[in-house]
Write a protein that holds these residues in place. Sequence first.
Motif, PDB file in Angstrom:
ATOM      1  N   SER A 105      -8.166   6.648   7.395  1.00  0.00           N
ATOM      2  CA  SER A 105      -7.784   5.533   9.004  1.00  0.00           C
ATOM      3  C   SER A 105      -6.959   4.367   8.819  1.00  0.00           C
ATOM      4  O   SER A 105      -6.955   3.651   8.223  1.00  0.00           O
ATOM      5  N   THR A 106      -6.542   4.065  10.244  1.00  0.00           N
ATOM      6  CA  THR A 106      -5.540   2.996  10.287  1.00  0.00           C
ATOM      7  C   THR A 106      -5.949   1.878   9.620  1.00  0.00           C
ATOM      8  O   THR A 106      -7.673   1.453   9.903  1.00  0.00           O
ATOM      9  N   ALA A 107      -5.509   1.050   9.157  1.00  0.00           N
ATOM     10  CA  ALA A 107      -5.807  -0.746   8.558  1.00  0.00           C
ATOM     11  C   ALA A 107      -4.914  -1.161   8.428  1.00  0.00           C
ATOM     12  O   ALA A 107      -3.582  -1.255   9.271  1.00  0.00           O
ATOM     13  N   LYS A 108      -4.782  -2.756   9.186  1.00  0.00           N
ATOM     14  CA  LYS A 108      -3.639  -3.850   9.561  1.00  0.00           C
ATOM     15  C   LYS A 108      -2.433  -3.761   7.898  1.00  0.00           C
ATOM     16  O   LYS A 108      -1.419  -4.356   7.961  1.00  0.00           O
ATOM     17  N   ALA A 109      -3.839  -3.790   7.250  1.00  0.00           N
ATOM     18  CA  ALA A 109      -3.033  -3.763   5.537  1.00  0.00           C
ATOM     19  C   ALA A 109      -1.846  -2.506   5.959  1.00  0.00           C
ATOM     20  O   ALA A 109      -1.464  -3.173   4.453  1.00  0.00           O
ATOM     21  N   THR A 110      -1.861  -1.305   6.030  1.00  0.00           N
ATOM     22  CA  THR A 110      -0.957   0.119   5.518  1.00  0.00           C
ATOM     23  C   THR A 110      -0.734   0.246   6.770  1.00  0.00           C
ATOM     24  O   THR A 110      -0.282   1.190   6.854  1.00  0.00           O
ATOM     25  N   PHE A 111      -0.911  -0.921   7.425  1.00  0.00           N
ATOM     26  CA  PHE A 111      -0.168  -0.553   9.171  1.00  0.00           C
ATOM     27  C   PHE A 111       1.667   0.554   8.374  1.00  0.00           C
ATOM     28  O   PHE A 111       2.479   1.195   9.464  1.00  0.00           O
ATOM     29  N   ASP A 112       2.148  -0.103   7.324  1.00  0.00           N
ATOM     30  CA  ASP A 112       3.938   0.383   7.044  1.00  0.00           C
ATOM     31  C   ASP A 112       4.437   1.830   5.838  1.00  0.00           C
ATOM     32  O   ASP A 112       4.655   1.968   5.192  1.00  0.00           O
ATOM     33  N   THR A 113       2.403   2.452   6.173  1.00  0.00           N
ATOM     34  CA  THR A 113       2.537   3.305   4.976  1.00  0.00           C
ATOM     35  C   THR A 113       2.984   4.680   5.784  1.00  0.00           C
ATOM     36  O   THR A 113       3.201   5.737   5.629  1.00  0.00           O
ATOM     37  N   ALA A 114       2.890   4.463   7.467  1.00  0.00           N
ATOM     38  CA  ALA A 114       4.068   5.410   8.252  1.00  0.00           C
ATOM     39  C   ALA A 114       5.223   4.961   9.299  1.00  0.00           C
ATOM     40  O   ALA A 114       4.883   3.688   9.657  1.00  0.00           O
ATOM     41  N   GLY A 115       6.097   5.822   9.505  1.00  0.00           N
ATOM     42  CA  GLY A 115       6.691   5.665  10.535  1.00  0.00           C
ATOM     43  C   GLY A 115       8.245   6.477  10.867  1.00  0.00           C
ATOM     44  O   GLY A 115       8.239   6.871  10.577  1.00  0.00           O
ATOM     45  N   GLU A 212      -8.526  -1.303  14.264  1.00  0.00           N
ATOM     46  CA  GLU A 212      -8.648  -0.606  12.655  1.00  0.00           C
ATOM     47  C   GLU A 212      -9.685   0.483  12.857  1.00  0.00           C
ATOM     48  O   GLU A 212     -10.229   1.107  14.036  1.00  0.00           O
ATOM     49  N   ARG A 213      -9.360   1.385  12.469  1.00  0.00           N
ATOM     50  CA  ARG A 213     -10.420   2.294  11.851  1.00  0.00           C
ATOM     51  C   ARG A 213     -10.427   3.375  13.268  1.00  0.00           C
ATOM     52  O   ARG A 213     -11.272   3.374  13.599  1.00  0.00           O
ATOM     53  N   ARG A 214      -8.865   3.776  13.380  1.00  0.00           N
ATOM     54  CA  ARG A 214      -8.213   5.549  14.065  1.00  0.00           C
ATOM     55  C   ARG A 214      -8.320   6.032  12.800  1.00  0.00           C
ATOM     56  O   ARG A 214      -7.067   5.841  12.117  1.00  0.00           O
ATOM     57  N   PRO A 215      -8.983   7.351  12.948  1.00  0.00           N
ATOM     58  CA  PRO A 215      -9.049   7.910  12.127  1.00  0.00           C
ATOM     59  C   PRO A 215      -7.640   9.113  12.225  1.00  0.00           C
ATOM     60  O   PRO A 215      -6.908   9.104  13.010  1.00  0.00           O
ATOM     61  N   ALA A 216      -6.885   8.700  10.905  1.00  0.00           N
ATOM     62  CA  ALA A 216      -5.484   9.645  11.174  1.00  0.00           C
ATOM     63  C   ALA A 216      -5.786  11.232  10.595  1.00  0.00           C
ATOM     64  O   ALA A 216      -5.127  11.906  10.911  1.00  0.00           O
ATOM     65  N   ILE A 217      -6.428  11.088   9.495  1.00  0.00           N
ATOM     66  CA  ILE A 217      -7.088  12.792   9.042  1.00  0.00           C
ATOM     67  C   ILE A 217      -8.365  12.640   9.053  1.00  0.00           C
ATOM     68  O   ILE A 217      -9.394  11.867   8.509  1.00  0.00           O
ATOM     69  N   PHE A 218      -9.201  13.787   9.304  1.00  0.00           N
ATOM     70  CA  PHE A 218     -10.476  13.677   9.020  1.00  0.00           C
ATOM     71  C   PHE A 218     -10.500  15.731   8.596  1.00  0.00           C
ATOM     72  O   PHE A 218      -9.983  16.108   8.722  1.00  0.00           O
ATOM     73  N   TYR A 219     -12.196  15.802   7.896  1.00  0.00           N
ATOM     74  CA  TYR A 219     -12.086  17.121   7.180  1.00  0.00           C
ATOM     75  C   TYR A 219     -13.031  17.518   8.254  1.00  0.00           C
ATOM     76  O   TYR A 219     -14.079  17.601   8.665  1.00  0.00           O
ATOM     77  N   ALA A 220     -12.636  18.827   8.397  1.00  0.00           N
ATOM     78  CA  ALA A 220     -13.025  19.909   9.426  1.00  0.00           C
ATOM     79  C   ALA A 220     -13.691  20.994   9.664  1.00  0.00           C
ATOM     80  O   ALA A 220     -12.650  21.591   8.299  1.00  0.00           O
ATOM     81  N   SER A 221     -14.304  21.413   9.802  1.00  0.00           N
ATOM     82  CA  SER A 221     -14.946  23.228   9.043  1.00  0.00           C
ATOM     83  C   SER A 221     -15.097  23.862  10.675  1.00  0.00           C
ATOM     84  O   SER A 221     -14.800  23.207  12.108  1.00  0.00           O
TER      85      SER A 221
END
Length: 311
Positions: A105-115, A212-221
């Motif tokens: 999920s999103t976090a302020k500390a990792t905003f620069d992991t995507a762009g 914060e905590r907007r999911p980027a990926i989650f596991y699904a079936s």
Amino acid sequence: MTTIWKTALGAALMLTALSSAGWAQTAVNVGCTATTDCASAAVALEEGIFKKNGLDVTMTLIGLNSNIPAALLSDSIQIGGPTPSVFLQAVDGGLDLVAVAGASSTAKATFDTAGVVAAPSANIKSPEDFVGKKVGAPGIGAFLQVLFSKWLIDSGVDPKQVNFVEVTFPTMNDTLKSGAVDAVVTAEPMMSRIIASGTGEVAGYFLEKLPERRPAIFYASTREWADANPEAVQAFRTSIEEAAKIVNDNPEKGRQAIANFTKIPLDVLSKMKLSVSDPKIEQEQLDWWVATMNEQSMLQGEPDTATLIQK
């Protein structure tokens, strides 16, 4: 029969019963794309956590995130890591899928992991400069493309004025270098690799202002698989919770597991942040995504998010 032989026979029968029942391993193939978002699954596999919890897990690399719902439906994978937007569009289209655990999920500390990374020759310096440009994304309607479009909207730019094409993570560097696209919407570990090669430079961090905590990926079936395998679902959740703590507390183990899964060199991964592993998935998070997608007219109906998380 002597007492010793009776004891030995009893122990043998007990071991047989345990191996055929309580120690039986449920086979699960988990499909994810080449990002750090599925680090918890990679670590759970690498550290033997899945096995400890009764799961015989393999992991399959998926080229485009938008291919994951079809892979689930065909049972070529039993659990996948779709982005929320891909998941919700699949449900909106009639597929009966459920979320079984959180991944990242999103976090302020990792905003620069995507762009969004642009070729120097494209001369892109602001959101307005993307008008008329060709932008590669790892799946139309996937997490990165949707949130990049939201960034454009919030900046006063209509994303319909941008030409989006699907480009898989492993081919982004070459596609950008060839001039087939002007920019790519990407994430770690591919982003660092593109920048280090000199092929592109960051033209915007579109996750910077997200909650914060907007999911980027989650596991699904599929719901059918989850309903038929409740113990496996619980074992998977337990494993992901344990592995997520390892990823967040010991990023080096996360990097090593991701390197082994994606085949991206460890020296590339060592220079970047990992996405925050977040094993919980909640209705409020899905509601936020529904609202974001409705802003872009991506859904035909109104998904009942209360029914989309496996109990």
